[in-house]
Enzyme design. Structure first.
Site, mmCIF file in Angstrom:
data_model
loop_
_atom_site.group_PDB
_atom_site.id
_atom_site.type_symbol
_atom_site.label_atom_id
_atom_site.label_comp_id
_atom_site.label_asym_id
_atom_site.label_seq_id
_atom_site.Cartn_x
_atom_site.Cartn_y
_atom_site.Cartn_z
ATOM 1 N N GLU A 109 -10.344 -3.821 2.613
ATOM 2 C CA GLU A 109 -10.653 -3.130 3.842
ATOM 3 C C GLU A 109 -12.085 -2.540 4.058
ATOM 4 O OE1 GLU A 109 -7.368 -0.758 4.850
ATOM 5 O OE2 GLU A 109 -6.141 -2.248 5.274
ATOM 6 N N GLU A 122 -1.890 -8.418 3.412
ATOM 7 C CA GLU A 122 -1.306 -7.168 3.464
ATOM 8 C C GLU A 122 -0.795 -6.774 4.837
ATOM 9 O OE1 GLU A 122 -3.614 -3.698 2.068
ATOM 10 O OE2 GLU A 122 -2.755 -2.441 3.554
#
Length: 467
Positions: free
Chosen positions: A228, A323
């Protein structure tokens, strides 16, 4: 209507509650005249249970038809699974030896009561679902990485060795939440950016990690440079803009891998579907792209079709869905339907080679986690002396049990109200995965070559058909 089909359909839509997810048998040898059926209902009255088979002898009817065509092929599947965090390892290792051994066989084995997880994502250093923040070299200024050590991950590594012993072919993706804080311009585990002066040092950090894991008997199939990269508020975390990621790969990471003869794949981005421009920026840099296998995505923002956007722009590069979390405040039904629709059917139909849920296991208080880490992330398993199987377990198990690594997605058409995706396994089986997220049961046909089977799927249910 054939009386057998009518009875089968009635039986199928009226299954009684049984929460033992693994009391059926693995599908027998391929029967060209019928399809094995396994079902999970979002209301939890049926959880991964085998149902009456559907038979390929349907007569003409007015129902819609899903046509499966194995002559039209798409991506090869690397696997289905979870992130195995340090916290997951801690929770699983809290079980007694017998319970732990049985659980690992259930998760990673190939027996009739196994769900066949074939892919894991792990963190390089701590993720936010570790009990503490750490890297593998927290000695400031150690540019030669003389103090590099995997010691802080010894519990995770020990568990991985047990998993690899059960499934030696399992694929592992490794991702850092942050480099050592001293390599960052804010000298903190949260946020900041990688100093350009430490690009080469950090590249060697990856090299050392892959080599050290290999020495432990664990092959890292792929890495991403940063989890991220546009979310620098987690603990740990780091901001890494697209241009910075491209520069790091082309100037340091890629050459370091090449010099060390490391074949581990480099997969970029590893963040939400709302910014497909990020991976495309990296891939538009030819000097970076030559080292890149593909791009990874999450779906906390954006639309799953972003994977196809990137695939269509760079068809020689792979895409991965790595994810998606389920919340401690979520409801089983809503989470099951949304994740099956988007994470499983959606990602597969948009070229993903994997579908991974976030976090395999945690304790009853949704820990352990770092200070500032996720407090609501609900594992596929809750371990508190015993094992509770949560919604993410069934999201993955409903597909992983029947679609092993090496399967290939094949063509199937969309019909109203039924989201579906089809595969051909290495053994030659055809697998059709169908979700009915509507409020009513749906009758439909499954057609393969010149044969048709009549099926009925209850409201709020996912079924896997194998023939």
């Amino acid at each position: 209507m054939n009386i057998f089909l009518l009875l089968a359909a009635l039986t199928f839509t009226g299954c009684s509650k049984n929460t033992n997810s693994n009391n059926g048998e693995q599908p027998p040898a391929v029967n060209p005249d019928s399809a094995i059926v396994w079902l999970t209902k979002a209301d939890q009255t049926v959880l991964l249970l085998q149902q009456p088979s559907v038979v390929f002898n349907a007569t003409a009817n007015s129902y819609s038809t899903i046509t499966v065509d194995s002559t039209i092929t798409y991506q090869t599947i690397d696997g289905f699974g979870y992130t195995l965090t340090g916290g997951s390892a801690q929770a699983i290792n809290s079980l007694d030896a017998t319970a732990k051994a049985n659980l690992l066989q259930e998760l990673f084995g190939s027996a009739s009561n196994s769900v066949g997880i074939s892919y894991l994502r792990i963190s390089i250093g701590a993720s936010d679902l570790n009990a503490e923040v750490f890297s593998y070299d927290d000695v400031a200024g150690d540019v030669n990485l003389e103090h590099f050590s995997l010691e802080k991950d010894k519990e995770l590594i020990a568990l991985l060795k047990e998993i690899v012993a059960i499934n030696p072919s399992i694929k592992i993706l490794a991702t850092p939440w942050s480099p050592p804080a001293w390599m960052k311009d804010n000298n903190k585990s949260i946020g900041g950016s990688l100093y350009t002066k430490y690009y080469d040092v950090y590249a060697q950090y990856f090299v050392k990690y892959i080599q050290a894991m290999k020495a432990e008997g664990i092959t890292v199939d792929a890495i991403t440079p940063q989890n991220e990269p546009l979310h620098p508020g987690n603990n740990p975390s780091m901001l890494m803009l697209a241009g910075d990621q491209a520069n790091f790969i082309k100037n340091s990471l890629g050459p370091a891998f090449a010099a060390a003869n490391i074949s581990t794949k480099i997969i970029i981005y590893d963040h939400n579907c709302d910014k497909p421009d990020y991976p495309m920026t990296v891939l538009n840099d030819a000097d970076a792209a030559k080292y890149v296998d593909g791009s990874a995505f999450h779906l906390y923002a954006g639309d799953i079709s972003a994977l196809s956007t990137v695939h269509n722009a760079f068809p020689d590069k792979h895409v991965y869905f790595t994810e998606q979390w389920t919340s401690s405040e979520g409801q089983f039904a809503g989470d099951f339907l949304w994740h099956v629709k988007n994470v499983i059917v959606g990602s597969m139909n948009n070229w993903s080679r994997v579908a991974l849920e976030w976090n395999l296991a945690n304790d009853a208080s949704f820990g352990p986690h770092t200070p500032g880490g996720c407090t609501q992330c609900k594992g596929a398993l809750t371990i508190n002396g015993s094992v509770t199987r949560n919604v993410a377990y069934y999201i993955i198990a409903q597909i992983a049990k029947f679609v092993p690594a090496g399967s290939v997605r094949i063509n199937s058409n969309a019909i109203g109200g039924l989201y579906n995706v089809a595969f051909k396994t290495p053994e030659g089986r055809k697998v059709l995965f169908v979700l009915n997220d509507g409020a009513s049961a749906v009758n439909f046909n499954i057609k393969f070559k010149d044969k048709t089977a009549l099926a009925s799927l209850p409201a709020g249910a996912a079924a896997t058909y194998i023939w």
